[in-house]
Design a protein around this motif. Sequence first.
Motif, short mmCIF file in Angstrom:
data_model
loop_
_atom_site.label_atom_id
_atom_site.label_comp_id
_atom_site.label_asym_id
_atom_site.label_seq_id
_atom_site.Cartn_x
_atom_site.Cartn_y
_atom_site.Cartn_z
N LEU A 156 47.24 28.86 68.11
CA LEU A 156 47.92 27.68 67.60
C LEU A 156 49.42 27.90 67.54
CD1 LEU A 156 47.93 24.87 66.22
CD2 LEU A 156 47.59 26.07 64.04
N ILE A 157 49.84 29.05 67.02
CA ILE A 157 51.26 29.35 66.93
C ILE A 157 51.88 29.46 68.32
CG2 ILE A 157 52.89 31.16 66.28
CD1 ILE A 157 52.04 29.28 64.00
N MET A 158 51.13 29.98 69.29
CA MET A 158 51.63 30.00 70.66
C MET A 158 51.90 28.58 71.16
SD MET A 158 50.00 31.66 74.13
CE MET A 158 49.97 33.34 73.45
N CYS A 159 51.06 27.64 70.76
CA CYS A 159 51.28 26.24 71.14
C CYS A 159 52.61 25.74 70.59
CB CYS A 159 50.15 25.35 70.62
SG CYS A 159 48.59 25.54 71.47
N PHE B 283 45.32 22.79 74.56
CA PHE B 283 45.47 21.34 74.53
C PHE B 283 44.25 20.66 75.15
CE2 PHE B 283 49.65 22.01 73.17
CZ PHE B 283 50.34 20.81 73.00
N PHE B 284 43.85 21.14 76.32
CA PHE B 284 42.73 20.54 77.03
C PHE B 284 41.45 20.58 76.19
CE2 PHE B 284 38.88 21.20 79.54
CZ PHE B 284 38.86 20.03 80.30
N ALA C 117 58.67 12.36 66.40
CA ALA C 117 57.85 13.57 66.49
C ALA C 117 56.61 13.38 65.63
CB ALA C 117 58.64 14.78 66.01
N LYS C 118 55.48 13.89 66.11
CA LYS C 118 54.20 13.79 65.40
C LYS C 118 53.31 14.91 65.91
CE LYS C 118 52.25 10.54 68.77
NZ LYS C 118 51.67 9.19 68.98
N PRO C 119 52.17 15.15 65.27
CA PRO C 119 51.29 16.23 65.72
C PRO C 119 50.92 16.10 67.20
CG PRO C 119 50.62 15.52 63.55
CD PRO C 119 51.68 14.55 64.01
N PHE C 120 51.03 17.21 67.92
CA PHE C 120 50.70 17.19 69.35
C PHE C 120 49.24 17.55 69.61
CE2 PHE C 120 53.00 21.20 68.36
CZ PHE C 120 51.98 22.12 68.53
N ILE C 121 48.51 17.91 68.55
CA ILE C 121 47.08 18.19 68.68
C ILE C 121 46.33 17.50 67.55
CG2 ILE C 121 47.25 20.40 69.88
CD1 ILE C 121 46.90 21.70 67.07
N GLU D 276 49.44 28.87 80.49
CA GLU D 276 48.01 28.67 80.70
C GLU D 276 47.26 28.58 79.39
OE1 GLU D 276 46.29 30.63 84.71
OE2 GLU D 276 47.22 32.07 83.34
N ASN D 277 47.53 29.51 78.48
CA ASN D 277 46.82 29.55 77.21
C ASN D 277 47.04 28.26 76.42
OD1 ASN D 277 45.30 31.78 75.53
ND2 ASN D 277 46.61 30.71 74.07
#
Length: 300
Positions: free
Chosen positions: A69-72, A129-130, A3-7, A123-124
């Motif tokens: 960010l927290i939603m991510c 991410f995009f 596991a590592k940062p996804f953004i 979507e959000n």
Amino acid sequence: MKAKPFIKWVGGKSQLLEQLDFHLPADFENWQDVTYIEPFVGGGAMLFYMLQRYQNITRAIINDVNQDLIMCYRTVRDCPNELIESLFDIENAYLSLQTEEDRKNYFLSIRNRYNEKNLDQIENTTFFFFLNRTCFNGLYRVNKKGLFNVPFGKYSNPTICDADTILADSELLKRVEILTGDFESTFHYAMGNTLFYFDPPYRPLSETSSFTDYSKDSFNDDAQIRLKKFCDRINDGGYKFLLSNSDCKRENEETSFFDDLFNAYQIDRVWAARYINSNPLKRGKLTEILVRNYIETKMK
């Protein structure tokens, strides 16, 4: 797959993990039933490192004032497969565009839709991410209205969907309680052997180096002082904390803001690379401060 940062996240701690580890309490590995709390989770490099390195962490809480960010984090934890499918769709659509102008227009259209704030969770998070992978330098910055305003990044072949990382992160985040709100609200989750790690928006070294606008409310000196008082509360409660911030004194010897503010605690200085600056000549290494309320560290 670890596991590592996804953004990407400005001020992310991936490069400092070893130094941060050295500055943990000397007997941290011997603590039992550890509660680990990050009130400013950001990109989460320290979180992912700590949960994989220390099996004595039985309870983890993360928080951030940035609701998107927290939603991510919640989406990666709870809906990884739906997110991966959505990210592959937007990645394929973007990479199929042949010209930079077409890609820029696509980017701007997604940014506009993201700022409308009428999206569902998938979507959000997909748009977050995009934008993170295609905007300039992977910055997250909003204006006073809370609208994301980072320009197009001109990357030739960005990876928008890293499915392996999302799946690995999802599994690890199942052990984590995810909050959104003011950092002081995390105090109520401390119990027993608790370690807080603070990585707040850094105090700018100059008027032109500020990247603290992760939310519409800037993290100014009053907020830094409030954070110090919160550290006092943690200390008085018998818990431990480690805090990172910029080293204002290195930029200007007469600036002793943090040295004065945290004079009751231990202050160390560590080297970190700086990649974000509008002037390429000002990118490079600089010192950051680490503040702690315990004497003995693993480095000793």
